[in-house]
Design a protein around this motif. Structure first.
Motif, PDB file in Angstrom:
ATOM      1  N   ASP A 129      90.787   5.694  16.733  1.00  0.00           N
ATOM      2  CA  ASP A 129      91.170   5.921  15.331  1.00  0.00           C
ATOM      3  C   ASP A 129      91.243   4.605  14.560  1.00  0.00           C
ATOM      4  O   ASP A 129      90.817   4.530  13.399  1.00  0.00           O
ATOM      5  CB  ASP A 129      92.531   6.617  15.257  1.00  0.00           C
ATOM      6  CG  ASP A 129      92.467   8.067  15.725  1.00  0.00           C
ATOM      7  OD1 ASP A 129      91.356   8.584  15.947  1.00  0.00           O
ATOM      8  OD2 ASP A 129      93.549   8.684  15.860  1.00  0.00           O
ATOM      9  N   ALA A 130      91.782   3.564  15.191  1.00  0.00           N
ATOM     10  CA  ALA A 130      91.918   2.265  14.515  1.00  0.00           C
ATOM     11  C   ALA A 130      90.543   1.701  14.159  1.00  0.00           C
ATOM     12  O   ALA A 130      90.333   1.172  13.060  1.00  0.00           O
ATOM     13  CB  ALA A 130      92.690   1.286  15.398  1.00  0.00           C
TER      14      ALA A 130
ATOM     15  N   GLU B  46      96.618   6.352  24.024  1.00  0.00           N
ATOM     16  CA  GLU B  46      96.367   4.950  23.665  1.00  0.00           C
ATOM     17  C   GLU B  46      94.885   4.743  23.314  1.00  0.00           C
ATOM     18  O   GLU B  46      94.554   4.059  22.345  1.00  0.00           O
ATOM     19  CB  GLU B  46      96.781   4.024  24.818  1.00  0.00           C
ATOM     20  CG  GLU B  46      98.289   3.887  25.010  1.00  0.00           C
ATOM     21  CD  GLU B  46      98.947   5.135  25.588  1.00  0.00           C
ATOM     22  OE1 GLU B  46      98.248   5.936  26.257  1.00  0.00           O
ATOM     23  OE2 GLU B  46     100.163   5.329  25.369  1.00  0.00           O
TER      24      GLU B  46
ATOM     25  N   GLN C   5      92.895   7.062  22.228  1.00  0.00           N
ATOM     26  CA  GLN C   5      92.682   7.778  20.960  1.00  0.00           C
ATOM     27  C   GLN C   5      93.134   6.931  19.772  1.00  0.00           C
ATOM     28  O   GLN C   5      92.475   6.898  18.734  1.00  0.00           O
ATOM     29  CB  GLN C   5      93.416   9.119  20.975  1.00  0.00           C
ATOM     30  CG  GLN C   5      92.732  10.137  21.885  1.00  0.00           C
ATOM     31  CD  GLN C   5      93.571  11.369  22.139  1.00  0.00           C
ATOM     32  OE1 GLN C   5      94.528  11.647  21.416  1.00  0.00           O
ATOM     33  NE2 GLN C   5      93.222  12.122  23.167  1.00  0.00           N
ATOM     34  N   ALA C   6      94.258   6.241  19.932  1.00  0.00           N
ATOM     35  CA  ALA C   6      94.771   5.396  18.845  1.00  0.00           C
ATOM     36  C   ALA C   6      93.779   4.271  18.537  1.00  0.00           C
ATOM     37  O   ALA C   6      93.538   3.946  17.364  1.00  0.00           O
ATOM     38  CB  ALA C   6      96.132   4.816  19.215  1.00  0.00           C
ATOM     39  N   TRP C   7      93.174   3.692  19.572  1.00  0.00           N
ATOM     40  CA  TRP C   7      92.195   2.626  19.343  1.00  0.00           C
ATOM     41  C   TRP C   7      90.898   3.164  18.734  1.00  0.00           C
ATOM     42  O   TRP C   7      90.294   2.516  17.863  1.00  0.00           O
ATOM     43  CB  TRP C   7      91.927   1.836  20.635  1.00  0.00           C
ATOM     44  CG  TRP C   7      92.829   0.647  20.667  1.00  0.00           C
ATOM     45  CD1 TRP C   7      94.107   0.580  21.160  1.00  0.00           C
ATOM     46  CD2 TRP C   7      92.554  -0.639  20.092  1.00  0.00           C
ATOM     47  NE1 TRP C   7      94.637  -0.668  20.941  1.00  0.00           N
ATOM     48  CE2 TRP C   7      93.700  -1.441  20.294  1.00  0.00           C
ATOM     49  CE3 TRP C   7      91.460  -1.187  19.438  1.00  0.00           C
ATOM     50  CZ2 TRP C   7      93.776  -2.760  19.855  1.00  0.00           C
ATOM     51  CZ3 TRP C   7      91.538  -2.513  19.002  1.00  0.00           C
ATOM     52  CH2 TRP C   7      92.684  -3.284  19.214  1.00  0.00           C
TER      53      TRP C   7
END
Lengths: 209, 209
Positions: free
Chosen positions: B91-92, B85, B87-89
């Motif tokens: 990346d975002a 989670e 990592q996704a933020w």
């Protein structure tokens, strides 16, 4: 299994690679489509993390940005590349798409903003065509080296989904002539012929982008 | 330890977050800087994966695209986010930067291409200023929620490096007034005050971008 809800406009667009990932993995999700122009998006816009769609909701946790969502799902489902090196190349290809799309978007904005034919022709020749040349050249170079027919390694990754979807949009806009780009056409065909995608692709709502 | 060589122009630019990652992790690398305008880049361009820089060479294996390189290094060195989670933020946020930069780039191209003051003013008001508003709003929203002072989780990630570097460039271009953006100014300061970066930052070659 977590509960997934993917919210986006009712078009393929930037959410479609993530929708395809769910179908590729056989993982159920709520495909929440917002109709453009009825006020729903305007009402919900400020409650989204970045004031933009798509947004993925995973058991209440929200993730914004299309490619961050796709990478998150691809890692979970096994389509992000098998090694750190493969993952880096998948990411590089996706960023090459993002660079191209940022320039192609200028044309869409000009068309939708009712710009003159002269202005649209100027953007096409000065921005989109050179950007497409760089983009297609990079993709062709990769496909020449990688013998699997996919972009990275020996199996499908989310980079293949992103590029195949973009090629379909470019074809719809008259910017991708399959007869002149046999390697790219073969990649698109290979992606859209994946058995796990067939049923969805046969029934999905088509859109220009 | 692998042998790392990072090749880019002799400016901070899109390679600087990766240079900072090496310093943050205390990992040695060859900082290969190509002087602009002496023909070196023109001679080597076609031998790079995408005809672009930066390129990271890891024991002979090449990786293109600035943010793919940064993510690859960040994962190796532990600055990519601690959970899927996070990592996704990370990346975002990096993709939000990419979206903004794609629009800011139009201004740089216009300035360097000798466009008229009217055209530059038009790009500033119609493209860059609205894009900056969206970008700063998203970043401020994140910093309001995340109490660590970093963008994601409780430690520094490559998203912080990317944003701090970009804020410095925007300041150099007159697009970031620290007194009007206290949260962003605090983030920039926090990043550039990291003890492991101090020595490098004190001696590095500054550039507008």
């Amino acid at each position: 299994m977590p509960s997934y809800k993917l919210t986006y406009f009712d078009v393929r667009g930037l959410a479609e690679p993530s929708r395809l990932l769910f179908h590729l993995a056989g993982v159920p999700f709520e495909d929440n489509r917002i109709v453009f122009g009825d006020g729903t998006w305007e009402r919900m816009k400020n409650s989204t993390p970045f004031g933009q769609m798509p947004v993925l909701n995973v058991d209440g946790f929200e993730i914004p940005q299309s490619m961050a969502i796709a990478r998150f799902l691809a890692k979970k489902f096994g389509f992000a590349g098998k090694t750190p090196e493969e993952q880096a190349w998948v990411d590089a290809i996706v960023d090459q798409f993002k660079d191209f799309f940022g320039q192609f978007r200028q044309l869409i904005i000009a068309q939708r903003g009712g710009k003159s034919a002269d202005e649209i022709e100027k953007i096409t020749s000065e921005v989109v065509n050179p950007a497409r040349e760089t983009y297609f050249k990079a993709l062709n170079k990769i496909l020449e080296k990688n013998k699997s027919g996919f972009l990275v390694g020996d199996g499908i990754t989310f980079a293949d989904l992103v590029i195949a979807e973009n090629l379909l949009s470019l074809k719809n806009f008259g910017f991708f002539d399959e007869s002149k780009e046999p390697k790219l056409a073969a990649l698109k065909k290979k992606v859209f012929n994946q058995p796990s995608l067939k049923e969805y692709l046969a029934s999905r709502k088509e859109s220009q982008i």
